[in-house]
Design a protein around this motif. Sequence first.
Motif, PDB file in Angstrom:
ATOM      1  N   PHE A 261       0.793  -1.218   0.000  1.00  0.00           N
ATOM      2  CA  PHE A 261       0.000   0.000   0.000  1.00  0.00           C
ATOM      3  C   PHE A 261       0.832   1.277   0.000  1.00  0.00           C
ATOM      4  O   PHE A 261       0.304   2.355  -0.150  1.00  0.00           O
ATOM      5  N   HIS A 262       2.141   1.179   0.173  1.00  0.00           N
ATOM      6  CA  HIS A 262       2.967   2.373   0.215  1.00  0.00           C
ATOM      7  C   HIS A 262       3.259   2.851  -1.192  1.00  0.00           C
ATOM      8  O   HIS A 262       3.702   2.091  -2.040  1.00  0.00           O
ATOM      9  N   LYS A 263       3.012   4.139  -1.441  1.00  0.00           N
ATOM     10  CA  LYS A 263       3.282   4.709  -2.757  1.00  0.00           C
ATOM     11  C   LYS A 263       4.580   5.515  -2.686  1.00  0.00           C
ATOM     12  O   LYS A 263       4.832   6.204  -1.714  1.00  0.00           O
ATOM     13  N   PRO A 264       5.394   5.441  -3.735  1.00  0.00           N
ATOM     14  CA  PRO A 264       6.608   6.248  -3.766  1.00  0.00           C
ATOM     15  C   PRO A 264       6.249   7.731  -3.720  1.00  0.00           C
ATOM     16  O   PRO A 264       5.182   8.138  -4.191  1.00  0.00           O
ATOM     17  N   GLU A 265       7.159   8.511  -3.158  1.00  0.00           N
ATOM     18  CA  GLU A 265       6.886   9.937  -3.042  1.00  0.00           C
ATOM     19  C   GLU A 265       8.158  10.757  -3.128  1.00  0.00           C
ATOM     20  O   GLU A 265       9.257  10.256  -2.934  1.00  0.00           O
ATOM     21  N   LEU A 266       7.960  12.039  -3.449  1.00  0.00           N
ATOM     22  CA  LEU A 266       9.028  13.025  -3.388  1.00  0.00           C
ATOM     23  C   LEU A 266       8.721  13.923  -2.203  1.00  0.00           C
ATOM     24  O   LEU A 266       7.596  14.375  -2.035  1.00  0.00           O
ATOM     25  N   VAL A 267       9.743  14.188  -1.386  1.00  0.00           N
ATOM     26  CA  VAL A 267       9.584  15.049  -0.219  1.00  0.00           C
ATOM     27  C   VAL A 267      10.509  16.243  -0.402  1.00  0.00           C
ATOM     28  O   VAL A 267      11.701  16.076  -0.694  1.00  0.00           O
ATOM     29  N   VAL A 268       9.970  17.446  -0.237  1.00  0.00           N
ATOM     30  CA  VAL A 268      10.779  18.657  -0.366  1.00  0.00           C
ATOM     31  C   VAL A 268      11.642  18.784   0.887  1.00  0.00           C
ATOM     32  O   VAL A 268      11.127  18.862   1.997  1.00  0.00           O
TER      33      VAL A 268
ATOM     34  N   ILE B 258       3.967   9.694  -6.229  1.00  0.00           N
ATOM     35  CA  ILE B 258       4.335   9.415  -7.615  1.00  0.00           C
ATOM     36  C   ILE B 258       3.533   8.209  -8.064  1.00  0.00           C
ATOM     37  O   ILE B 258       3.689   7.121  -7.530  1.00  0.00           O
ATOM     38  N   GLU B 259       2.666   8.414  -9.019  1.00  0.00           N
ATOM     39  CA  GLU B 259       1.867   7.321  -9.569  1.00  0.00           C
ATOM     40  C   GLU B 259       2.080   7.295 -11.072  1.00  0.00           C
ATOM     41  O   GLU B 259       1.673   8.209 -11.766  1.00  0.00           O
ATOM     42  N   GLY B 260       2.723   6.258 -11.546  1.00  0.00           N
ATOM     43  CA  GLY B 260       2.969   6.138 -12.981  1.00  0.00           C
ATOM     44  C   GLY B 260       4.013   7.125 -13.445  1.00  0.00           C
ATOM     45  O   GLY B 260       5.200   6.868 -13.365  1.00  0.00           O
ATOM     46  N   GLN B 261       3.559   8.276 -13.918  1.00  0.00           N
ATOM     47  CA  GLN B 261       4.475   9.303 -14.428  1.00  0.00           C
ATOM     48  C   GLN B 261       4.056  10.657 -13.891  1.00  0.00           C
ATOM     49  O   GLN B 261       2.866  10.970 -13.846  1.00  0.00           O
ATOM     50  N   VAL B 262       5.021  11.469 -13.473  1.00  0.00           N
ATOM     51  CA  VAL B 262       4.738  12.835 -13.023  1.00  0.00           C
ATOM     52  C   VAL B 262       5.738  13.783 -13.672  1.00  0.00           C
ATOM     53  O   VAL B 262       6.873  13.415 -13.957  1.00  0.00           O
TER      54      VAL B 262
ATOM     55  N   GLN C 113       8.289  22.899 -17.797  1.00  0.00           N
ATOM     56  CA  GLN C 113       8.266  21.438 -17.636  1.00  0.00           C
ATOM     57  C   GLN C 113       9.721  21.013 -17.505  1.00  0.00           C
ATOM     58  O   GLN C 113      10.411  20.834 -18.502  1.00  0.00           O
ATOM     59  N   HIS C 114      10.166  20.859 -16.288  1.00  0.00           N
ATOM     60  CA  HIS C 114      11.582  20.699 -16.004  1.00  0.00           C
ATOM     61  C   HIS C 114      12.054  19.242 -16.086  1.00  0.00           C
ATOM     62  O   HIS C 114      13.032  18.933 -16.752  1.00  0.00           O
ATOM     63  N   ALA C 115      11.373  18.357 -15.381  1.00  0.00           N
ATOM     64  CA  ALA C 115      11.807  16.959 -15.337  1.00  0.00           C
ATOM     65  C   ALA C 115      10.598  16.039 -15.274  1.00  0.00           C
ATOM     66  O   ALA C 115       9.509  16.439 -14.871  1.00  0.00           O
ATOM     67  N   ARG C 116      10.848  14.795 -15.648  1.00  0.00           N
ATOM     68  CA  ARG C 116       9.788  13.778 -15.635  1.00  0.00           C
ATOM     69  C   ARG C 116      10.276  12.599 -14.813  1.00  0.00           C
ATOM     70  O   ARG C 116      11.412  12.138 -14.967  1.00  0.00           O
ATOM     71  N   ILE C 117       9.417  12.103 -13.920  1.00  0.00           N
ATOM     72  CA  ILE C 117       9.704  10.896 -13.149  1.00  0.00           C
ATOM     73  C   ILE C 117       8.688   9.853 -13.592  1.00  0.00           C
ATOM     74  O   ILE C 117       7.492  10.123 -13.623  1.00  0.00           O
ATOM     75  N   PHE C 118       9.189   8.682 -13.938  1.00  0.00           N
ATOM     76  CA  PHE C 118       8.302   7.650 -14.464  1.00  0.00           C
ATOM     77  C   PHE C 118       8.716   6.284 -13.975  1.00  0.00           C
ATOM     78  O   PHE C 118       9.861   6.060 -13.576  1.00  0.00           O
TER      79      PHE C 118
ATOM     80  N   ASP D 159      10.183  -2.489 -12.399  1.00  0.00           N
ATOM     81  CA  ASP D 159      10.047  -2.374 -10.949  1.00  0.00           C
ATOM     82  C   ASP D 159      10.647  -1.094 -10.401  1.00  0.00           C
ATOM     83  O   ASP D 159      10.563  -0.830  -9.210  1.00  0.00           O
ATOM     84  N   GLY D 160      11.293  -0.287 -11.245  1.00  0.00           N
ATOM     85  CA  GLY D 160      11.999   0.888 -10.750  1.00  0.00           C
ATOM     86  C   GLY D 160      11.418   2.197 -11.251  1.00  0.00           C
ATOM     87  O   GLY D 160      10.578   2.237 -12.143  1.00  0.00           O
ATOM     88  N   TYR D 161      11.909   3.271 -10.644  1.00  0.00           N
ATOM     89  CA  TYR D 161      11.524   4.621 -11.055  1.00  0.00           C
ATOM     90  C   TYR D 161      12.740   5.318 -11.644  1.00  0.00           C
ATOM     91  O   TYR D 161      13.864   5.127 -11.191  1.00  0.00           O
TER      92      TYR D 161
END
Length: 146
Positions: A50-57, A70-74, A94-99, A103-105
């Motif tokens: 149930f844990h979703k990957p995330e970016l923390v400032v 982060i779900e799929g692509q941001v 539009q600076h960067a894309r995380i996808f 199994d990896g990001y």
Amino acid sequence: MIPEIAVKGLQYFFLFLLYVFLIVVIRGLYRDLKYPYFQTETRARNKKKFHKPELVVVAADRNIGARYSIEGQVVVGRGPGCNIPIDDTYASQQHARIFKEGDGYFIEDLGSTNGTYVNGRKIAYPLSLRPRDRIKIGKTVFEFRP
């Protein structure tokens, strides 16, 4: 014949071993009752599930501590269509894309003016993200937490 003192010594030695054995058994039972294997295994599976990957400032002019799932692509940037908007004049629209791939990001710079940095290094191609990687976009620094 064996001297009486040797017999008494052996009796006390075996009594001591019996007490050590009982203490080890009771301690094992206590651990099993307090931390059952099944429950810890289930909790670990559920946490991953149930844990979703995330970016923390972690560093910025404002919004320190903000969390973004982060779900799929941001897409990260200043533009209105970005999934993770940042108020940073050094960031592109539009600076960067995380996808996610397999199994990896991965993170990819989208041709920004000032570049995207991962752990202090400027990236020129999609780069695999690892836990606790630091991503710098403009003056804003994110930490990747899978």
